[in-house]
Design a protein around this motif. Structure first.
Motif, PDB file in Angstrom:
ATOM      1  N   ARG A  16       0.899  -1.144  -0.076  1.00  0.00           N
ATOM      2  CA  ARG A  16      -0.002   0.082   0.128  1.00  0.00           C
ATOM      3  C   ARG A  16       0.828   1.207  -0.093  1.00  0.00           C
ATOM      4  O   ARG A  16       1.982   1.314   0.629  1.00  0.00           O
ATOM      5  CB  ARG A  16      -0.881   0.017   1.384  1.00  0.00           C
ATOM      6  N   LEU A  17       0.728   2.224  -0.696  1.00  0.00           N
ATOM      7  CA  LEU A  17       1.425   3.339  -1.065  1.00  0.00           C
ATOM      8  C   LEU A  17       0.551   4.676  -0.443  1.00  0.00           C
ATOM      9  O   LEU A  17       1.045   5.421   0.238  1.00  0.00           O
ATOM     10  CB  LEU A  17       1.722   3.693  -2.522  1.00  0.00           C
ATOM     11  N   GLY A  18      -0.866   4.570  -0.431  1.00  0.00           N
ATOM     12  CA  GLY A  18      -1.809   5.660   0.109  1.00  0.00           C
ATOM     13  C   GLY A  18      -2.999   5.675  -0.314  1.00  0.00           C
ATOM     14  O   GLY A  18      -3.478   4.548  -0.708  1.00  0.00           O
ATOM     15  N   VAL A  19      -3.515   6.486   0.013  1.00  0.00           N
ATOM     16  CA  VAL A  19      -5.076   6.709  -0.365  1.00  0.00           C
ATOM     17  C   VAL A  19      -5.592   8.163  -0.911  1.00  0.00           C
ATOM     18  O   VAL A  19      -5.037   8.925  -0.513  1.00  0.00           O
ATOM     19  CB  VAL A  19      -5.829   6.468   0.902  1.00  0.00           C
ATOM     20  N   PHE A  20      -6.202   7.869  -1.862  1.00  0.00           N
ATOM     21  CA  PHE A  20      -6.930   9.231  -2.477  1.00  0.00           C
ATOM     22  C   PHE A  20      -8.364   9.315  -2.052  1.00  0.00           C
ATOM     23  O   PHE A  20      -9.027   8.418  -2.175  1.00  0.00           O
ATOM     24  CB  PHE A  20      -6.602   9.028  -4.102  1.00  0.00           C
ATOM     25  N   ILE A  21      -8.538  10.601  -1.388  1.00  0.00           N
ATOM     26  CA  ILE A  21      -9.977  10.805  -0.827  1.00  0.00           C
ATOM     27  C   ILE A  21     -10.380  12.239  -1.537  1.00  0.00           C
ATOM     28  O   ILE A  21      -9.674  12.808  -1.934  1.00  0.00           O
ATOM     29  CB  ILE A  21      -9.980  10.881   0.566  1.00  0.00           C
TER      30      ILE A  21
END
Length: 131
Positions: A16-21
Motif C-alpha cells: 500500500r502506497l496511500g489513499v486518495f480521498i
C-alpha cells in the motif's frame, strides 16, 4: 472518481502506497488530522508482571545462597543489580515459580533471560528476541 470514492493506491508488489480521498472529505478531515499529528497521544505499554509469584518464591526461598536480583542481558549488554528498583525498568518479570525458574524480558532488545535456581548454582540463559 465519484464524489464519495476512496481509491487505495498500491505499488507493483501490492504494498500500500496511500489513499486518495475526495476533496470534500479532506475538507472535513484536514484540521483533525493536523491536530492529531501535532499532538500524538502515546499511552505507555502496561506490563502485567507476576509479582505475587516472585514474592512467593522469595518467601519460600530455601536455596543456600541469598536471593539474587541482578539481571544481565547477554544479547544487548544491559545489566542491573536490582531489577525491581530500576526507573525506568530495564527488565520485566515474565515468570517465576517455586521450582526456582525466573524469567525476564529485556526492555531494550526484548530478549528473554532465564534464571534456573538449583541447589548449589544459578544457571542463566539468554534467548534472542523473535524477529
Amino acid at each position: 472518481m465519484s464524489e464519495n470514492s476512496i481509491i487505495h493506491a498500491f505499488d507493483a508488489s501490492g504494498k500500500r502506497l496511500g489513499v486518495f480521498i475526495p476533496s470534500s472529505l479532506w475538507d472535513q478531515l484536514d484540521n483533525p488530522i493536523k491536530n492529531a499529528l501535532a499532538n500524538p497521544v502515546i499511552k505507555p505499554k502496561q506490563v502485567k508482571e507476576p509479582i505475587a509469584d516472585w514474592e512467593t518464591l522469595v518467601a519460600c526461598w530455601d536455596f543456600p545462597y541469598p536471593v539474587d536480583k541482578d539481571v544481565n542481558c547477554q544479547h544487548c549488554g544491559i545489566t542491573t543489580e536490582d531489577w525491581q528498583h530500576d526507573t525506568p525498568r530495564k527488565f520485566h518479570l515474565k515468570a517465576a515459580n517455586l521450582g526456582g525458574l525466573v524469567s525476564f524480558e529485556c526492555c531494550a532488545c526484548h530478549a528473554r533471560i532465564r534464571k534456573n535456581h538449583f541447589k548449589d548454582v544459578i544457571e542463566v540463559s539468554c534467548t534472542p528476541p523473535n524477529d
